[in-house]
Design a protein around this motif. Sequence first.
Motif, short mmCIF file in Angstrom:
data_model
loop_
_atom_site.label_atom_id
_atom_site.label_comp_id
_atom_site.label_asym_id
_atom_site.label_seq_id
_atom_site.Cartn_x
_atom_site.Cartn_y
_atom_site.Cartn_z
N UNK A 284 3.94 -19.22 34.66
CA UNK A 284 2.60 -19.16 34.05
C UNK A 284 1.56 -18.79 35.10
N UNK A 285 1.77 -19.21 36.36
CA UNK A 285 0.83 -18.84 37.42
C UNK A 285 0.87 -17.34 37.69
N UNK A 286 2.06 -16.75 37.56
CA UNK A 286 2.18 -15.30 37.72
C UNK A 286 1.42 -14.58 36.61
N UNK A 287 1.48 -15.12 35.41
CA UNK A 287 0.76 -14.53 34.29
C UNK A 287 -0.75 -14.65 34.50
N UNK A 288 -1.17 -15.76 35.10
CA UNK A 288 -2.61 -15.94 35.33
C UNK A 288 -3.14 -14.87 36.28
N UNK A 289 -2.35 -14.49 37.27
CA UNK A 289 -2.81 -13.52 38.26
C UNK A 289 -2.50 -12.07 37.88
N UNK A 290 -1.81 -11.86 36.76
CA UNK A 290 -1.44 -10.48 36.41
C UNK A 290 -2.67 -9.68 35.99
N UNK A 291 -2.91 -8.52 36.62
CA UNK A 291 -4.13 -7.76 36.32
C UNK A 291 -4.24 -7.31 34.87
N UNK A 292 -3.11 -7.04 34.22
CA UNK A 292 -3.16 -6.61 32.82
C UNK A 292 -3.73 -7.71 31.93
N UNK A 293 -3.51 -8.97 32.31
CA UNK A 293 -3.93 -10.10 31.48
C UNK A 293 -5.30 -10.66 31.85
N UNK A 294 -5.92 -10.08 32.87
CA UNK A 294 -7.21 -10.61 33.32
C UNK A 294 -8.26 -10.63 32.20
N UNK A 295 -8.39 -9.58 31.37
CA UNK A 295 -9.37 -9.64 30.28
C UNK A 295 -9.11 -10.80 29.32
N UNK A 296 -7.82 -11.09 29.05
CA UNK A 296 -7.52 -12.22 28.16
C UNK A 296 -8.02 -13.52 28.77
N UNK A 297 -7.70 -13.76 30.04
CA UNK A 297 -8.10 -15.02 30.66
C UNK A 297 -9.62 -15.14 30.75
N UNK A 298 -10.30 -14.05 31.04
CA UNK A 298 -11.77 -14.07 31.11
C UNK A 298 -12.36 -14.46 29.76
N UNK A 299 -11.83 -13.89 28.70
CA UNK A 299 -12.35 -14.20 27.37
C UNK A 299 -11.98 -15.60 26.93
N UNK A 300 -10.76 -16.03 27.23
CA UNK A 300 -10.26 -17.31 26.75
C UNK A 300 -10.84 -18.48 27.55
N UNK A 301 -10.93 -18.34 28.86
CA UNK A 301 -11.33 -19.46 29.72
C UNK A 301 -12.80 -19.42 30.11
N UNK A 302 -13.37 -18.23 30.13
CA UNK A 302 -14.73 -18.09 30.63
C UNK A 302 -14.72 -17.74 32.10
N UNK A 303 -15.78 -17.10 32.55
CA UNK A 303 -15.85 -16.59 33.92
C UNK A 303 -15.76 -17.71 34.95
N UNK A 304 -16.46 -18.82 34.72
CA UNK A 304 -16.49 -19.90 35.71
C UNK A 304 -15.12 -20.53 35.87
N UNK A 305 -14.43 -20.80 34.77
CA UNK A 305 -13.11 -21.42 34.84
C UNK A 305 -12.12 -20.50 35.54
N UNK A 306 -12.14 -19.21 35.21
CA UNK A 306 -11.25 -18.25 35.86
C UNK A 306 -11.54 -18.20 37.36
N UNK A 307 -12.82 -18.21 37.72
CA UNK A 307 -13.19 -18.17 39.14
C UNK A 307 -12.65 -19.38 39.87
N UNK A 308 -12.83 -20.57 39.29
CA UNK A 308 -12.38 -21.79 39.95
C UNK A 308 -10.85 -21.83 40.07
N UNK A 309 -10.14 -21.46 39.00
CA UNK A 309 -8.69 -21.49 39.04
C UNK A 309 -8.14 -20.42 40.00
N UNK A 310 -8.82 -19.28 40.10
CA UNK A 310 -8.37 -18.22 41.00
C UNK A 310 -8.42 -18.67 42.45
N UNK A 311 -9.31 -19.60 42.76
CA UNK A 311 -9.44 -20.09 44.12
C UNK A 311 -8.31 -21.05 44.50
N UNK A 312 -7.70 -21.69 43.50
CA UNK A 312 -6.75 -22.77 43.82
C UNK A 312 -5.33 -22.50 43.34
N UNK A 313 -5.13 -21.54 42.45
CA UNK A 313 -3.77 -21.18 42.04
C UNK A 313 -3.26 -20.09 42.97
#
Length: 476
Positions: A284-313
């Motif tokens: 699942x961590x690989x899916x979080x960092x996959x560039x193709x899925x970035x728009x999904x995560x941005x829409x689903x989690x919001x910019x702030x959540x994606x930013x915070x998780x990107x720093x620690x995953x």
Amino acid sequence: MEQADTVCPTHSTETALNRCVTVRTRLENANLFGSATSWRISPCPLLLSSDEIRFFSALGPHLLSFYRGLNRLYNESVKGLQPTWVAAYLDQGKPESLIQYSRMKRFRDEIPAVIRPDVIPTQDGMVITELDSVPGGIGLTACLSRIYHDLDDGHSQIIGGRDGMVRGFARMLQSYQAQRAGCVAILVSEESKDYRPEMSWLAEQLRKEGLSTWCVEPRAVRFTEEGLRLDVEGREQPIDVVYRFYELFDLLNIPKAELVQYAAKKGWVSVTPPYKPALEEKSAFALFHHPILHPFWEKELGTECVFQLSRIIPKTWLLDPAPLPAIATIPDLHLSHRAVASWAELENATQKERQFVIKPSGFSELAWGSRGVSIGHDLPQAGWVGALRNALASFPTTPYILQAFHKGRLFEMDFLNEGQATVVRMSGRARLSPYYFVSNGTVELAGILATVCPADKKVIHGMKDAILMPCAVRPG
């Protein structure tokens, strides 16, 4: 030269020794410490700064959002609304019957109600190495929190408080009970039997809180046409909630597992964590960092959540042996700033370049308890090549991941030297395991278990040489 944080308050030798003996005695009385299960005992909890406390308080909601997003990503992939390879990867190696069961409409929105990340404090901040939705340590952390709280007459600000773990776990279970009037059964498999004492202790504390909870082997459950039942102290009770303390890869070895699944499918009983292996994959961590899925995560989690998780995953890749086209590269994977176009290129990586961890993604007896973990720079060249090739060859049945390695910072901790009956100091690296319980759509931090291993150990886990203790707020 690495600098270590000294996180133990200053105690006289006699006081520190007495505190350690008290901790050990209370653990022994709770049947949580002995010849079969032992570790080093500290006279104090591990102290965290106010900034670190704020980090862990904010982390729970982010991880809850991540689980919800992962669940939606999988469901939409199954329907073709997201790339279909997402579900294909998360289902890789699973039996078809379990896949179809996990996709039932009844369970569509269910996610794990216990969230426990493994967090490594590094010089550059916190890093989450993985998420565990069937974690051990719940009862142990609850017991340790009480013991260290009582040592200081409540002045030690244990994270979650003296009873935060017990009451948080109770609220989580009660959120599944609805209006039913039966009991809770914590089913612990033979594979997980080492955790049975702590879950039995936890069940006893829950009964004292007024929640009828029993820790039993799966074979103790009785199936009837009205649901699951349990013989409790000579009286039969209906089971409302099953807390699943067994891994899904082990289902064929779990007595009456199919009956539990049938009862859940009929709505006679609630089961948590849900039978959803897709949510228990480290990939699942690989899916979080996959560039193709970035728009999904941005829409689903919001910019702030994606930013915070990107720093620690940490950067993570699924080791899929499928060849890439000649013009393709593996996203964001580099060796000394060189883009990597095939896994075979990693075989020639130098020791300095091999700052990676290889481990099974999930659904395997090797995927928990630090089994199956290979650390690149800790292996000789031949061992690294063998681990990489084995991981790629295992893809059809047990996918592996490649993950960037992050070195933990040093902590100075005191512990009881049993042989010399004195307290000595150790320099080690820590794994912090916060426990979040989800009830009625909200998540709460109930406690944090710290595991500090000697500095020369590359993999941090609950070994005999490790110090285990709860975390508390650093005074001031």
